[in-house]
Scaffold this motif. Structure first.
Motif, PDB file in Angstrom:
ATOM      1  N   LEU A  22       0.921  -1.454   0.159  1.00 38.13           N
ATOM      2  CA  LEU A  22       0.104   0.203  -0.014  1.00 38.13           C
ATOM      3  C   LEU A  22       0.935   1.743   0.007  1.00 38.13           C
ATOM      4  CD1 LEU A  22      -2.789   1.496   0.341  1.00 38.13           C
ATOM      5  CD2 LEU A  22      -2.452   1.219   3.027  1.00 38.13           C
ATOM      6  N   GLY A  23       2.229   1.790   1.059  1.00 35.87           N
ATOM      7  CA  GLY A  23       2.786   2.879   1.230  1.00 35.87           C
ATOM      8  C   GLY A  23       3.599   2.261  -0.719  1.00 35.87           C
ATOM      9  N   LEU A  24       4.461   1.667  -1.178  1.00 33.47           N
ATOM     10  CA  LEU A  24       5.027   1.691  -2.068  1.00 33.47           C
ATOM     11  C   LEU A  24       4.012   2.569  -3.544  1.00 33.47           C
ATOM     12  CD1 LEU A  24       6.666  -1.520  -2.480  1.00 33.47           C
ATOM     13  CD2 LEU A  24       8.253   0.457  -2.026  1.00 33.47           C
ATOM     14  N   MET A  25       2.331   1.946  -3.556  1.00 31.28           N
ATOM     15  CA  MET A  25       1.280   2.011  -4.214  1.00 31.28           C
ATOM     16  C   MET A  25       1.729   3.473  -3.981  1.00 31.28           C
ATOM     17  SD  MET A  25      -2.576   0.888  -5.027  1.00 31.28           S
ATOM     18  CE  MET A  25      -2.934   1.158  -3.715  1.00 31.28           C
ATOM     19  N   PHE A  26       0.820   4.404  -2.513  1.00 27.32           N
ATOM     20  CA  PHE A  26       0.532   5.728  -2.076  1.00 27.32           C
ATOM     21  C   PHE A  26       1.855   6.172  -3.741  1.00 27.32           C
ATOM     22  CE2 PHE A  26       1.068   9.554   0.176  1.00 27.32           C
ATOM     23  CZ  PHE A  26      -0.103   9.870  -0.535  1.00 27.32           C
ATOM     24  N   VAL A  27       3.602   6.074  -2.837  1.00 20.42           N
ATOM     25  CA  VAL A  27       4.258   6.861  -2.854  1.00 20.42           C
ATOM     26  C   VAL A  27       4.787   7.232  -4.606  1.00 20.42           C
ATOM     27  CG1 VAL A  27       6.909   6.685  -4.132  1.00 20.42           C
ATOM     28  CG2 VAL A  27       5.336   6.586  -1.478  1.00 20.42           C
ATOM     29  N   ALA A  28       4.254   5.606  -5.090  1.00 20.51           N
ATOM     30  CA  ALA A  28       4.014   5.345  -7.002  1.00 20.51           C
ATOM     31  C   ALA A  28       3.155   6.283  -7.226  1.00 20.51           C
ATOM     32  CB  ALA A  28       3.532   4.384  -7.588  1.00 20.51           C
ATOM     33  N   ILE A  29       2.002   6.206  -7.204  1.00 21.62           N
ATOM     34  CA  ILE A  29       0.628   7.429  -7.336  1.00 21.62           C
ATOM     35  C   ILE A  29       1.322   8.641  -7.569  1.00 21.62           C
ATOM     36  CG2 ILE A  29      -1.524   8.197  -7.103  1.00 21.62           C
ATOM     37  CD1 ILE A  29      -1.648   5.671  -8.176  1.00 21.62           C
ATOM     38  N   VAL A  30       2.272   9.645  -6.332  1.00 19.11           N
ATOM     39  CA  VAL A  30       1.929  10.448  -5.812  1.00 19.11           C
ATOM     40  C   VAL A  30       3.182  10.860  -7.025  1.00 19.11           C
ATOM     41  CG1 VAL A  30       3.309  11.592  -4.383  1.00 19.11           C
ATOM     42  CG2 VAL A  30       1.505  10.137  -3.838  1.00 19.11           C
ATOM     43  N   MET A  31       4.302   9.957  -6.769  1.00 20.93           N
ATOM     44  CA  MET A  31       5.101  10.391  -8.240  1.00 20.93           C
ATOM     45  C   MET A  31       5.236  10.627  -9.786  1.00 20.93           C
ATOM     46  SD  MET A  31       8.037   8.591  -6.486  1.00 20.93           S
ATOM     47  CE  MET A  31       9.981   9.086  -6.825  1.00 20.93           C
ATOM     48  N   TYR A  32       4.369   9.634 -10.226  1.00 22.92           N
ATOM     49  CA  TYR A  32       4.136   9.121 -11.069  1.00 22.92           C
ATOM     50  C   TYR A  32       2.891   9.208 -11.863  1.00 22.92           C
ATOM     51  CZ  TYR A  32       9.076   7.087 -10.756  1.00 22.92           C
ATOM     52  OH  TYR A  32      10.133   6.900  -9.782  1.00 22.92           O
ATOM     53  N   ALA A  33       1.833   9.949 -10.981  1.00 26.75           N
ATOM     54  CA  ALA A  33       0.025   9.367 -11.339  1.00 26.75           C
ATOM     55  C   ALA A  33      -0.205   9.847 -10.289  1.00 26.75           C
ATOM     56  CB  ALA A  33      -0.350   8.408 -11.637  1.00 26.75           C
ATOM     57  N   PRO A  34       0.040  11.758 -10.661  1.00 22.41           N
ATOM     58  CA  PRO A  34      -1.062  12.392  -8.966  1.00 22.41           C
ATOM     59  C   PRO A  34      -2.154  12.555  -9.713  1.00 22.41           C
ATOM     60  CG  PRO A  34       1.045  13.925 -11.186  1.00 22.41           C
ATOM     61  CD  PRO A  34       0.724  12.259 -11.423  1.00 22.41           C
ATOM     62  N   ARG A  35      -2.402  12.181 -10.661  1.00 25.93           N
ATOM     63  CA  ARG A  35      -4.268  12.406 -11.076  1.00 25.93           C
ATOM     64  C   ARG A  35      -5.124  11.368 -10.803  1.00 25.93           C
ATOM     65  NH1 ARG A  35      -6.297  14.245 -16.509  1.00 25.93           N
ATOM     66  NH2 ARG A  35      -4.838  12.657 -17.510  1.00 25.93           N
ATOM     67  N   GLY A  36      -3.996   9.844 -10.105  1.00 25.64           N
ATOM     68  CA  GLY A  36      -5.121   9.130  -9.008  1.00 25.64           C
ATOM     69  C   GLY A  36      -5.170   7.958 -10.765  1.00 25.64           C
ATOM     70  N   ILE A  37      -5.962   7.270  -9.766  1.00 18.64           N
ATOM     71  CA  ILE A  37      -6.668   5.801 -10.399  1.00 18.64           C
ATOM     72  C   ILE A  37      -7.438   6.502 -11.791  1.00 18.64           C
ATOM     73  CG2 ILE A  37      -7.559   3.464 -10.493  1.00 18.64           C
ATOM     74  CD1 ILE A  37      -6.186   3.154  -7.454  1.00 18.64           C
ATOM     75  N   ALA A  38      -7.915   7.304 -11.437  1.00 20.58           N
ATOM     76  CA  ALA A  38      -9.596   8.241 -12.313  1.00 20.58           C
ATOM     77  C   ALA A  38      -8.390   8.629 -13.298  1.00 20.58           C
ATOM     78  CB  ALA A  38      -9.663   9.112 -11.103  1.00 20.58           C
TER      79      ALA A  38
END
Length: 422
Positions: A311-327
């Protein structure tokens, strides 16, 4: 004047686009909710669906202040918890026949949770919404710690460590639901989830909802046109607290118990992650985040001890590379496919997906091998019959090769995209 009018009208989405972006997702969401019982789900699946429904309302309420008003809060669980605690007390009053609550239908308990959460938001938000940015975030953190500590100190209100329990089967029945069987509770959760989603979506279309976005982007201009940014933030904060309290009321009926842990920083951090991973710039983002993270919390923990690390790794990856999230990823893919060069876009997307999956494979082998080795119980990661211990050469091949190959593919794809844009 006519040219200006034409320009303004051309900027507006068409009726078909409005239906596709606003109405259709809610209709699909409602259809899925009503179709789930037809699949004869197990008790485990029912329980998971209940948690998802509660977290959807909770995450959307949080996104009202984060995504719409631009207020980063570390204490949103306070309003969830206080709304839920108030509903737990009402459950006791219904059972004891106290005053006007003696004949109150349990089915409508989330309305009281909304009132409790909104009242808490009005009281707490009056001083805290005078500030924004980092100051507001620190105030919310302090309030969260204060209320959580009070939960263990005032037993008459919060029940101490054991919390407060109740019975949801008291009071008059509504719509023929006794709320005893788990499938009847499902319809209760489904109804209030749909009500919450529609209510918060409707809020985004109101003048106050539009002003909250304007206040987030440029409070000086909002003040220049005659509105007080502090009052806008305060009103949005109250409504967000109300919907969080509604989610708390749903949780009170579902779990029939509330403890001070529901007021702590843990659920506050979890709802922040749900909203951000889903995508705070999209209304559907927190819904996606709530579904994914609730599943990870409830089901993935049965397969691995390291689910929090994932969960933590996914959160970091989203913040760094996909700031608009899954949507943002989903809607960006749909827009790209519908574009003029769909074939090239789809190919580039598949290449990136392969790179991500390779890196994920290497990370999973590394994490699972490390967890078993660090526990010291002689356990070995054995996927598909493979014996992947820390001394096995194959283990390190399955770690290093996918990580390097996946990183190379993603880096090359990024360079090609940059060259194409130039």
């Amino acid at each position: 004047m006519s040219n200006a009018t034409t320009t303004i009208e051309s900027l507006q989405p068409s009726s078909a686009a409005k239906f596709r972006q606003r109405t259709l997702p809610i209709l699909i969401f409602a259809a899925v909710i009503f179709a789930i019982p037809m699949t004869d789900p197990s008790r485990t699946m029912y329980s998971l669906m209940h948690q998802i429904g509660i977290n959807i309302v909770f995450a959307l309420s949080y996104n009202m202040i984060l995504g719409k008003a631009g207020l980063l809060s570390f204490g949103h669980a306070v309003y969830f918890g206080l709304g839920g605690y108030f509903c737990m007390h009402v459950l006791g009053w219904i059972e004891d026949g106290v005053g006007p609550f003696g004949n109150y239908p349990v089915f409508f308990l989330p309305l009281l949770g909304f009132g409790g959460g909104a009242l808490a938001g009005a009281v707490i938000g009056w001083p805290s919404c005078r500030k924004a940015g980092t100051t507001f975030a620190m105030i919310s953190l302090g309030v969260a710690e204060l209320i959580a500590a009070a939960g263990f100190m005032f037993d008459s209100l919060f029940g101490g460590e054991e919390g407060i329990s109740g019975d949801r089967m008291n009071g008059p029945e509504m719509f023929g639901l006794s709320l005893g069987p788990i499938d009847e509770v499902y319809w209760f959760i489904a109804f209030w989830t749909v009500v919450g989603v529609i209510g918060m979506f409707a809020f985004t279309r109101t003048p106050l909802g539009k002003l909250s976005e304007a206040t987030r982007d440029n409070p000086q201009r909002v003040q220049f046109i005659g509105y007080n940014p502090q009052q806008v933030r305060y009103l949005v904060f109250i409504i967000a607290g109300g919907f969080a309290g509604m989610a708390g009321g749903m949780a009170a009926v579902n779990y029939e118990i509330f403890t001070p842990e529901s007021l702590s920083l843990i659920p506050s951090g979890f709802v922040l992650i749900m909203a951000y991973v889903g995508g705070i710039t999209y209304f559907a983002g927190p819904i996606m985040g709530a579904i994914l993270l609730t599943y990870m919390q409830s089901m993935m923990s049965d397969f691995t001890e390291a689910w929090l690390l994932y969960l933590g790794l996914m959160f970091v990856a989203i913040v760094m590379y996909a700031p608009r999230g899954i949507a943002g990823i989903v809607f960006g893919f749909v827009d790209g496919i519908r574009g003029g060069n769909a074939g090239a876009y789809f190919t580039a997307w598949i290449i990136r997906l392969v790179g991500c999956l390779l890196m994920l494979l290497g990370a999973i082998v590394l994490i699972e091998m490390s967890v078993r080795w660090s526990n010291g119980y002689g356990e070995v990661f054995e996927p598909f019959g493979l014996h992947l211990g820390h001394t096995n050469v194959l283990t390190w091949i399955l770690i290093i090769v996918p990580l390097v190959a996946g990183g190379y593919i993603l880096r090359r794809a990024s360079r090609e995209e940059e060259e194409g844009a130039a």
